[in-house]
Write a protein that holds these residues in place. Structure first.
Motif, PDB file in Angstrom:
ATOM      1  N   ARG A   1      -1.823   1.152  -0.888  1.00  0.00           N
ATOM      2  CA  ARG A   1      -1.580   2.565  -0.664  1.00  0.00           C
ATOM      3  C   ARG A   1      -1.395   3.259  -2.008  1.00  0.00           C
ATOM      4  O   ARG A   1      -0.446   2.974  -2.735  1.00  0.00           O
TER       5      ARG A   1
ATOM      6  N   LEU B   1       3.641   1.555  -2.681  1.00  0.00           N
ATOM      7  CA  LEU B   1       4.500   0.872  -1.724  1.00  0.00           C
ATOM      8  C   LEU B   1       4.941  -0.510  -2.179  1.00  0.00           C
ATOM      9  O   LEU B   1       6.041  -0.941  -1.875  1.00  0.00           O
TER      10      LEU B   1
ATOM     11  N   ASN C   1       2.359  -1.152   6.974  1.00  0.00           N
ATOM     12  CA  ASN C   1       3.301  -0.507   6.058  1.00  0.00           C
ATOM     13  C   ASN C   1       4.139   0.581   6.701  1.00  0.00           C
ATOM     14  O   ASN C   1       4.455   1.572   6.070  1.00  0.00           O
TER      15      ASN C   1
END
Lengths: 353, 259, 165, 254
Positions: free
Chosen positions: A236, A257, D63
């Motif tokens: 990300r 992240l 995530n």
């Protein structure tokens, strides 16, 4: 009920245009299909898409029947290499000037209604020099990878298959300096291609460098499967720069992240180039005096009702209104065809023959 | 010498349009205004005016950070910090990975410093009735330094202009400041050269432009990014003076790469 | 490994010796959150030292956006609110890749969210910015991180007394 | 940008072509992991992926951070189940990511499985950590020793008798390292104090009920040995394994 004699004009022979032409023709109404290029099929054929997301359906399977129908059906008149130059008249009795782009000959036709399906262009990644597209070898767009996948041979410029491939998302999308909108399909298409690369080269490492994954609806399956079944890695963050080291590509980015700032060597970088309105859309808007929105797409009267251009007798369909997938473009073409036919029959009833 | 350049000094734009003293007075007034305005602006940010605190730290502080340093030690620390961080651009240059950018910054900075020195020297020797052979080199050097400023500003401007993304995202203040610097340097460098070359009308125009750009620069600088740079630069130096080791924030200016 | 890093590691390990020496995850516990009472008696039994060690929760309770509001008002800081945390600024930042302390995206994040405890930890890093402007060129949202760093360094200095207490 | 800059960037890449910076808050220390043995790294990954539970515990991670939000240790230390799954996810291509975590990070987790409850993808970060802990013990990694040391006596007790804590451990001598310096003082009059407890069974507790028959012990130790527990422990706590061996010999379990 008698079908109107005047044909329906369809501008653009992409998924939306072909579907609209087919539906109108099947209703028994003559169709005049005007296409700027020399071939039918629009973007999927022009850039020879290998398969379509999300089900890996070969493009020919979806587009082939449409093209065949339009080429063989007697209700459909196809004019290739032509553009619509201007129009006059009112619904049911539009006089359109159609210009042949090579001979510059102008023919005038009478049509009952117009469906605009001029489609889109892929973003030209050279505009954003950060990614080195057009300057560095092995930096390609998803459209070029699609061609490679079609050939069944994914290789770098040296003819060797890449070991580590990075897909960079949102190139020419969601960026104020280029295009601020989301191109809707590039996440799904990139992941689809990542899976295909993994299928073709099982030993390769595929990284997706994304900001948000927008595999909307049932496309989400692609996202999950790519991780669970194919072991594709997702990072990300956004990529700042790509350097060519003479051998490999150094990608500099931040993983917001897990990793923090990172630099990593890749053999191939695939840019998920966005969707933007093409010159065809702009030209058609000028010729038909349609309004464009702030981004250069054709603006429907009400943003939620795509087919309604705000002008009676002129309907919109497909990616000239907003970025969309092939599946959406097909339904939009169908919707616009319905509107055209509906208008035709209403006009017929008003004016008895 | 006078025989070689009979007309130059007579027609030199400064003497021709405005008496030298007037210009010096103007610049002095403007400089005082600039300092005051900067002070007001920095204080409006609710932060201390660090150039003053650095000065007082060097002059009066009785050692800090546990060490009882003398004035000499403090001055040498400040000098070293100035030399490394500011003049060698170690903080502003080493990390900004483009050499051309660092070069642009360096040229503007060094050009300004040297120009100030040359102006002071020129002013000091001029009223003393120094021979022209002494004034001329100082003057020409001043032109070279102004040329440095112009070149540096041009580099900075072109760098921004040549990159699409940088161009559209650059703040208006940055454009204005760099443009003023470019005009200031270019007009200053050409004024004297034009007069030596005999283009007196051109020289006068260039001179007027130069004076105008100097006025604009002094009026504008306190409200531009320069104030921040002065504040931050002196803040870093103050930290250096106050830190125990005298090294400031313990961060190597040039990171060690590889293993 | 550079000298600086060695020093940092030594410092870290010596800090570990003093406080919470026996905590296995010592590296992942912040010094300020370990409480070891020098003198603690419970029911007549001396519980001081390791036996009375407490680790305070790291949950954030104070979201103080005063600095954020200040940054917004300062010159060139007005765009900080536009940030959507994509990380492009850090990706292009030459300083961030050399110094792990400096991460413009993270600084913007903690200021925007008002994570005072994190700001206390990282506010010094803001002075590392070299002002090259690459981040502003890369930012897809027009945040102008370079300008935000300017505004931030001023705001942090203005709030220094609270941040270093 | 210029080629010298590119060369500079290249110079700091690791063997595997990666360079990491740091992310405040995550305490990323990849450089430490780089110093580790690459063969062990790959072995750790292989053992993890070949574990029978792996397929059930790991699917894919998007995530979302649901696990971290529920994690009790996260409230106290910088430990995130999300990071664990992410690193497991990337472990095939970047084994050092996983290895870096093996040293101290995983010992923050105590397998409450709150993360498993809430994961939308049905991952089990706690379970993955459990597997990783087993691998760490098997390989005798540095932190494992530190983590297990305080429990060495209990471990010995469990392995030989199947009981954790027995009254005969509360003595003024043979102190446990983790029981504190005041233990001797507390245990001084323990027998007298216990005798005063007016519960009949206490007498039994004190003297008989916790004692384990020699046959049982022998059987137990044979099981431990056959199951490889003794081997596993011997990598980290050699003296405990030796003591178990000695006791086994005494009990005649050979």
């Amino acid at each position: 009920m008698k079908a109107p004699d005047n044909p329906v004009l369809v501008i653009g022979a992409g998924p939306a245009g072909l579907q609209a032409a087919k539906d109108v023709a099947e209703f028994g109404v003559p169709v005049l299909l005007v296409e700027r290029r020399k071939e039918l099929g629009g973007a999927p054929i022009r850039w020879s898409y290998h398969t379509l997301a999300p089900d890996f359906r070969p493009t020919e399977e979806v587009m082939g029947p449409l093209i065949d129908f339009c080429q063989s059906n007697k209700n459909v008149t196809v004019m290739k290499g032509c553009i619509v130059d201007g129009y006059s008249g009112r619904p049911g009795d539009f006089h359109v000037r159609i210009k042949d782009e090579t001979t510059k000959n102008i023919t005038e036709k009478v049509v009952s209604s117009i469906i605009v399906a001029t489609g889109f262009e892929h973003f030209d990644a050279r505009v954003d020099p950060r990614y080195g597209y057009g300057r560095m070898p092995n930096v390609i767009g998803i459209n070029e990878l699609e061609i490679m996948l079609k050939q069944g041979r994914v290789v770098g410029h040296d003819g060797k298959p890449p070991k580590r491939v990075a897909f960079i998302f949102c190139v020419g999308s969601r960026d104020r300096s280029t295009n601020p909108w989301c191109c809707t399909v590039c996440c799904g298409v990139s992941i689809k291609q990542g899976i295909e690369v993994k299928q073709l080269l099982p030993d390769s490492q595929v990284y997706m460098i994304y900001m948000d994954i927008r595999t909307i609806g049932l496309w989400e399956k692609l996202y999950w499967e790519s991780m669970e079944k194919y072991g594709i890695n997702f990072i990300r963050g956004r990529v700042g720069e790509v350097y060519y080291t003479g051998e490999k590509l150094l990608v500099k980015g931040e993983d917001t992240l897990v990793r923090g700032p990172f630099e990593v060597l890749f053999d191939m970088v695939v840019l998920a180039v966005g969707i933007e309105p093409g010159p065809g859309t702009k030209q058609a808007a000028g010729a038909l005096s349609l309004s464009l929105n702030e981004y250069g797409f054709l603006a429907p009267k009400i943003p939620n009702v795509h087919f309604d251009s705000g002008k009676e007798g002129i309907f919109l369909a497909g990616a000239c209104v907003a970025p969309m997938s092939v599946e959406e473009a097909l339904s939009e073409g169908s919707a616009a065809a319905m509107q055209a036919v509906k208008l035709g029959s209403r006009l017929m009833q008003k004016v008895p023959v | 010498m006078e025989a070689m350049f009979p007309s130059i000094f007579y027609y030199m734009p400064p003497g021709n349009i405005l008496p030298h003293q007037y210009i010096v007075g103007l610049v002095l007034i403007l400089a005082i205004f600039a300092v005051l305005a900067s002070y007001m602006r920095i204080r409006s940010w609710k932060v201390p005016f660090t150039p003053a605190s650095v000065l007082s730290a060097v002059l009066f502080s009785k050692g800090s950070g546990g060490k009882n340093q003398g004035f000499g030690a403090r001055a040498s620390t400040a000098g070293k910090s100035t030399f490394h961080d500011i003049f060698l651009l170690e903080r502003a240059g080493a990390w900004c990975e483009e050499r051309i950018h660092t070069l642009g910054r360096g040229l503007v900075l060094w050009g300004f410093v040297l120009l100030a020195l040359a102006t002071v020297v020129g002013f000091l020797i001029d009223p003393l009735g120094a021979p022209d052979s002494a004034v001329l080199p100082v003057m020409l050097l001043g032109d070279v330094f102004q040329g440095m400023i112009a070149l540096g500003a041009a580099i900075l401007l072109l760098r921004r202009l040549s990159r699409h993304n940088l161009r559209i995202s650059t703040d208006r203040n940055t454009w204005a400041l760099q443009l003023v610097l470019l005009v200031l340097g270019a007009s200053g460098a050409t004024a004297d050269l034009l007069s030596i070359g005999g283009f007196l009308a051109g020289a006068q125009v260039a001179f007027l432009v130069n004076i105008a750009s100097i006025v604009i620069f002094f009026l504008y600088a306190p409200f531009s990014e320069l104030t921040f740079l002065v504040w931050k630069g002196s803040l870093l130096m103050q930290e250096t003076l106050q830190s125990e080791s005298g090294k400031g924030r313990e961060i190597a200016p040039q990171p060690q790469l590889g293993k | 490994m550079s000298e600086e890093e060695k020093k940092r590691k030594e410092k870290e390990s010596s800090a570990g010796e003093e406080k919470g020496k026996f905590i296995i995850e010592r590296r992942y516990v912040d010094d300020s959150r370990i409480i070891e009472p020098k003198k603690l008696e419970l029911g007549g039994i001396d519980m001081s030292g390791r036996w009375g060690t407490l680790v305070l929760p790291r949950t954030l309770e104070d979201f103080d956006t005063e600095i954020y509001r200040d940054v917004e008002k300062l010159p060139r800081g007005g765009n900080i609110g536009k940030c959507w945390q994509c990380g492009n600024c850090t990706a292009v930042c030459p300083v961030a890749h050399a110094h792990s302390e400096f991460n413009p995206r993270y600084l913007i994040h903690i200021v925007k969210m008002g994570y005072t405890s994190e700001i206390k930890k990282h506010h010094e890093a803001v002075y590392l910015c070299s002002g090259c402007g690459l981040c502003s060129a890369a930012c897809p949202k027009g945040v102008d991180p370079q300008g935000v760093m300017i505004a931030m360094s001023i705001a942090f200095k203005a709030h220094e007394s609270e941040l270093t207490e | 940008m210029d080629s010298r800059y590119a060369a500079k960037l290249l110079s700091r890449l690791g063997e595997d072509g990666w360079h990491y910076g740091g992310l405040p808050g995550l305490q990323w220390e990849a450089e430490n992991a780089r110093e580790g043995d690459r063969k062990t790294m790959l072995q750790v990954v292989e053992e993890l992926r070949n574990d029978v539970r792996f397929e059930e515990f790991y699917h894919a991670c998007i995530n979302c951070g649901n696990c971290t939000s529920m994690c009790p240790p996260f409230r106290l230390v910088d430990f995130e189940p999300r990071i664990v799954v992410q690193k497991v996810m990337h472990s095939k291509d970047e084994p050092e990511l996983l290895y870096q975590m093996m040293d101290q990070y995983i010992w923050s987790c105590f397998q409450c499985y709150s993360c498993w409850e809430v994961c939308p993808a049905h991952n089990n970060p706690g379970g993955l950590v459990a597997i990783l802990k087993e691998i760490a013990v098997r390989h005798g990694l540095q932190s494992t020793k530190k983590a297990l040391e305080p429990y060495s006596k209990i471990l010995y007790k469990i392995m030989t008798t199947g009981t954790q804590i027995t009254p005969d451990m509360h003595t003024t001598i043979a102190l446990f390292k983790d029981w504190g310096p005041h233990k001797a003082e507390l245990a001084k009059d323990i027998r007298v104090e216990r005798a005063a407890v007016p519960v009949e069974s206490m007498a039994g507790v004190m003297d008989r009920s916790w004692r384990v028959e020699k046959d049982t012990m022998r059987e137990l130790m044979v099981i431990q040995k056959e199951a490889g527990v003794v081997d596993a422990v011997s990598h980290t706590l050699k003296d405990v394994a030796d003591m178990v061996d000695d006791t086994a010999k005494e009990a005649g379990a050979e």
